[in-house]
Every structure is written in structure tokens, then in C-alpha cells.
Motif scaffolding. Structure first.
Motif, short mmCIF file in Angstrom:
data_model
loop_
_atom_site.label_atom_id
_atom_site.label_comp_id
_atom_site.label_asym_id
_atom_site.label_seq_id
_atom_site.Cartn_x
_atom_site.Cartn_y
_atom_site.Cartn_z
N ILE A 9 -53.40 -6.22 -8.99
CA ILE A 9 -53.90 -6.58 -10.04
C ILE A 9 -53.61 -5.63 -11.39
O ILE A 9 -53.79 -4.43 -11.24
CB ILE A 9 -55.55 -6.64 -10.09
CG1 ILE A 9 -55.97 -7.57 -9.41
CG2 ILE A 9 -56.12 -6.95 -11.47
CD1 ILE A 9 -55.63 -9.16 -9.55
N SER A 10 -53.00 -6.16 -12.47
CA SER A 10 -52.88 -5.29 -13.82
C SER A 10 -53.74 -6.20 -14.83
O SER A 10 -53.69 -7.47 -14.86
CB SER A 10 -51.49 -5.19 -13.89
OG SER A 10 -50.99 -4.21 -13.01
N VAL A 11 -54.28 -5.52 -15.79
CA VAL A 11 -54.87 -6.24 -17.00
C VAL A 11 -54.70 -5.64 -18.07
O VAL A 11 -54.95 -4.21 -18.27
CB VAL A 11 -56.42 -6.21 -16.72
CG1 VAL A 11 -57.15 -6.83 -17.94
CG2 VAL A 11 -57.03 -6.82 -15.59
N LYS A 12 -53.87 -5.90 -19.23
CA LYS A 12 -53.32 -5.65 -20.35
C LYS A 12 -54.36 -6.10 -21.45
O LYS A 12 -54.30 -7.56 -21.34
CB LYS A 12 -51.85 -5.74 -20.37
CG LYS A 12 -51.23 -4.95 -19.65
CD LYS A 12 -49.61 -5.25 -19.87
CE LYS A 12 -48.80 -4.49 -18.67
NZ LYS A 12 -47.22 -4.74 -18.85
N TYR A 76 -62.21 -12.49 -16.98
CA TYR A 76 -60.68 -11.99 -17.47
C TYR A 76 -59.74 -12.56 -16.30
O TYR A 76 -59.80 -12.21 -15.31
CB TYR A 76 -60.73 -10.54 -17.32
CG TYR A 76 -61.43 -9.75 -18.62
CD1 TYR A 76 -61.78 -10.75 -19.65
CD2 TYR A 76 -61.66 -8.56 -18.55
CE1 TYR A 76 -62.58 -10.09 -20.73
CE2 TYR A 76 -62.35 -8.01 -19.75
CZ TYR A 76 -62.77 -8.80 -20.72
OH TYR A 76 -63.63 -8.30 -21.68
N ALA A 77 -58.55 -13.18 -16.83
CA ALA A 77 -57.51 -13.60 -16.08
C ALA A 77 -56.75 -12.23 -15.87
O ALA A 77 -56.40 -11.49 -16.95
CB ALA A 77 -56.87 -14.56 -16.67
N PRO A 78 -56.18 -11.73 -14.99
CA PRO A 78 -55.21 -10.61 -14.67
C PRO A 78 -54.00 -10.99 -15.57
O PRO A 78 -53.62 -12.10 -15.18
CB PRO A 78 -55.39 -10.39 -13.24
CG PRO A 78 -55.49 -11.67 -12.39
CD PRO A 78 -56.36 -12.39 -13.54
N SER A 79 -53.26 -9.90 -15.88
CA SER A 79 -51.96 -9.95 -16.40
C SER A 79 -50.83 -10.21 -15.28
O SER A 79 -49.92 -11.02 -15.48
CB SER A 79 -51.77 -8.90 -17.17
OG SER A 79 -52.55 -8.71 -18.24
#
Length: 242
Positions: A9-12, A76-79
């Protein structure tokens, strides 16, 4: 069995930059922005939380705890990456989120339960349970825009824990409010955990961590620093945070 599984998972979040060379910026200029840069709130995050785990998230402000919880909740949808959850989730985050401020507590409770898919008969039973637990008295008939933070807490906590979720996500809210309701809320939380449910709590309270968690995840800058039992992680976290 995994209650929650996060894979890569990454979130920007975009950082808006004003596109103007004028020294004096107008309000109109402020809205002429483009996302040229981004802030990486969570980076290549992998995590498995098993059914029945009682996880405490610790870390300094800005570590990514709240973002992680909102990814788990589907807010939040992950990037990039994938999120898998097994079970009904109830989230306690921003107290006012999801409430209609002009409506009273009873109306808000019914709308919330209807949105969650409960039947008319279930809504009637659950509404009474929520009202009795929240102990708002005559304020249940008042618009919730008139509520104090403590009254919001009573209502939000009562709704979120009365719908019998399999997974409870909470962000700096358990233990808040007046001491009488705090004890009542903590007792309900203990019953929830004793029933084998899964919980993930983001908190700065070492007392809550020791009372309710069997696992602690120490976060910093969107990554895991340490993941283990309370007696392993908390001494290292407290020493490292000084």
C-alpha cells in the motif's frame, strides 16, 4: 484468518502550488492551482491483522496512523496496492462525519442504520439501545449542531459499537469525554474484545495500549518501525520518542 490484509500500500496526497508569478496573490489566484507535487503519506506498506487481534497504532503526529486507519475503513483509496477486509467494519474517526447537523440524535441514528442496511424492525431495536447507552437525556430531541464534543462522542461511540461490527477502527477517541462515560465506553470495548472481535486503535495513551492491546505497531513517516507484543514495542517506542 486475516481480518485485514494490506499489500504494497502507498498513499499519496497532492500538494497544490499556485501558478502565478505576481508577488501579490489574489483569492482568485489561490484557486488556480495544479497538483505538481505529492506527499507520500504511506509507502509500500504491508500488514496482516488476524481475526481477534487487538492492535494499537503508535507514533508521533504525522506518522501516518490516521491515514492507515482510513485506508482500512475504505475512506481513502490507496494510490497503489490492495486492501482486503473480512467482516463488518465500524469506524470512529471525526466525530461529526456522517451526521446531519440540523437533525436530532434520533433522526441521525435512524438514517445511519438505514444507510448500513438494517431492517425497520432492527432499526427500532438498535435505536433504543443506542439512545439508552448514549444517555443524552432530552438532548436526543435537539439538533446535534447544538452538541458539545462530549455529547458527540457519546452519540458516535454508541452508534458505532451497537451495530455489532467484526472490526472496530478508532482514532484517538476511546477514553475521551467525561470520566463516567469513558469508563462505560471502555467496558463496552473490553466486552467487544473479549468476544473475539478485531480492533485497531490509534492512540497516544500508553494506558489504553496496556489495557486493551495484545499487539503494537510503531509507525513513523508512513512506515512500520516495529511490530510486536506490547512488552516488546512500547519500551522501544517510548525510548525512541524522547
Amino acid at each position: 484468518m486475516n481480518a485485514i490484509k494490506l499489500k504494497n500500500i502507498s498513499v499519496k496526497f497532492p500538494i497544490q502550488t499556485i501558478k502565478s508569478n505576481n508577488e501579490k496573490k489574489s483569492l482568485f489566484d489561490f484557486f488556480k492551482t495544479t497538483p505538481e507535487k505529492s506527499f507520500l503519506a504511506i509507502s509500500n506498506f504491508n500488514l496482516e491483522i488476524n481475526t481477534g487481534d487487538r492492535v494499537g497504532l503508535v507514533g508521533l503526529n504525522g506518522a501516518g496512523k490516521s491515514t492507515l486507519l482510513k485506508v482500512m475503513a475504505g475512506i481513502y483509496a490507496p494510490s497503489s496496492g490492495s486492501v482486503i477486509t473480512n467482516g463488518k467494519i465500524s469506524a470512529l474517526f471525526d466525530l461529526s462525519t456522517g451526521f446531519e447537523m440540523e437533525l436530532n440524535a434520533i433522526e441521525n441514528i435512524k438514517i445511519r442504520l438505514l444507510f448500513l442496511g438494517f431492517s425497520k424492525n432492527e432499526i427500532s431495536i438498535l435505536s433504543n439501545n443506542i439512545i439508552n447507552f448514549a444517555e443524552l437525556g432530552e438532548f436526543i430531541y435537539q439538533p446535534i449542531k447544538t452538541y458539545s464534543a462530549g455529547m458527540f462522542l457519546r452519540l458516535a461511540f454508541s452508534v458505532s459499537t451497537s451495530i455489532n461490527p467484526e472490526i472496530l477502527l478508532a482514532d484517538e477517541i476511546i477514553g475521551a469525554g467525561d470520566h463516567i462515560f469513558a469508563r462505560k465506553a471502555q467496558q463496552r470495548l473490553k466486552e467487544f474484545m473479549d468476544d473475539g472481535k478485531t480492533s485497531v486503535l490509534a492512540t497516544h495513551s500508553t494506558e489504553l495500549i496496556h489495557a486493551y492491546c495484545n499487539r503494537v505497531i510503531w509507525m513513523n513517516k508512513g512506515s512500520i518501525i516495529m511490530d510486536g507484543n506490547v512488552d516488546q514495542v512500547m519500551p522501544a517506542y517510548l525510548a525512541g520518542s524522547k
